[in-house]
Design a protein around this motif. Structure first.
Motif, mmCIF file in Angstrom:
data_model
loop_
_atom_site.group_PDB
_atom_site.id
_atom_site.type_symbol
_atom_site.label_atom_id
_atom_site.label_comp_id
_atom_site.label_asym_id
_atom_site.label_seq_id
_atom_site.Cartn_x
_atom_site.Cartn_y
_atom_site.Cartn_z
ATOM 1 N N GLN A 67 0.862 -1.168 0.000
ATOM 2 C CA GLN A 67 0.000 0.000 0.000
ATOM 3 C C GLN A 67 0.908 1.230 0.000
ATOM 4 O O GLN A 67 1.857 1.305 0.779
ATOM 5 N N ASN A 69 0.647 5.158 0.546
ATOM 6 C CA ASN A 69 -0.266 6.200 1.001
ATOM 7 C C ASN A 69 0.043 7.555 0.379
ATOM 8 O O ASN A 69 -0.862 8.309 0.071
ATOM 9 N N ARG A 102 6.159 -1.486 7.697
ATOM 10 C CA ARG A 102 6.403 -0.338 6.815
ATOM 11 C C ARG A 102 7.869 -0.287 6.440
ATOM 12 O O ARG A 102 8.737 -0.531 7.278
ATOM 13 N N GLU A 137 -2.731 1.173 -6.027
ATOM 14 C CA GLU A 137 -2.573 -0.014 -5.167
ATOM 15 C C GLU A 137 -2.733 -1.253 -6.004
ATOM 16 O O GLU A 137 -3.453 -1.314 -6.928
#
Length: 137
Positions: A67, A69, A102, A137
């Protein structure tokens, strides 16, 4: 679009919450180095598109998906989250199970998996030319 995303992932990353874990992306393979223990593991072919070709998956079963952002000139941070399709992530999150991690881009020449620190493993990331583009995505 996924091939551009994989190209943008090339290079060195660190785990955003555990700076002792470094990831080096080469093609669709990833080498993880744990600086504290010296452990080095290569995950061959771990980055791949999902069955619809719309999302980038991690692992042989696609348990996690990438993902993005936000991004600026280059891809600087990504999040790997549970894949709802393969893992029932909605149910897991409802139970308070937050699995994932992350990555944050490492600066040029800050790490090389050969241990030299000379940047021998660094590959310049692909940066979009058009500032109005976004990663899907």
């Amino acid at each position: 679009m996924l091939s551009e995303l994989v190209s943008a992932l090339q290079g060195n990353w660190e785990n955003a919450t555990s700076h002792e874990e470094i990831y080096e992306v080469h093609g669709n393979s990833v080498t993880r180095s744990r600086l504290q223990t010296g452990e080095v593991t290569t995950f061959k072919g771990y980055l791949r598109p999902d069955h619809m070709g719309k999302r980038l998956q991690w692992g042989p079963k696609g348990r996690f998906v990438m993902q993005v952002n936000a991004w600026g000139y280059c891809l600087e941070e990504v999040t790997w989250v549970l894949n709802e399709i393969t893992d029932g992530a909605s149910a897991a999150l409802a139970r308070g199970q937050h699995r994932g991690w992350r990555w944050r881009r490492l600066a040029t020449e800050s790490f090389s998996s050969n241990g030299s620190g000379s940047g021998g493993g660094w590959i310049q990331p692909l940066c979009p030319v058009d500032d109005n583009r976004s990663w899907e995505e």
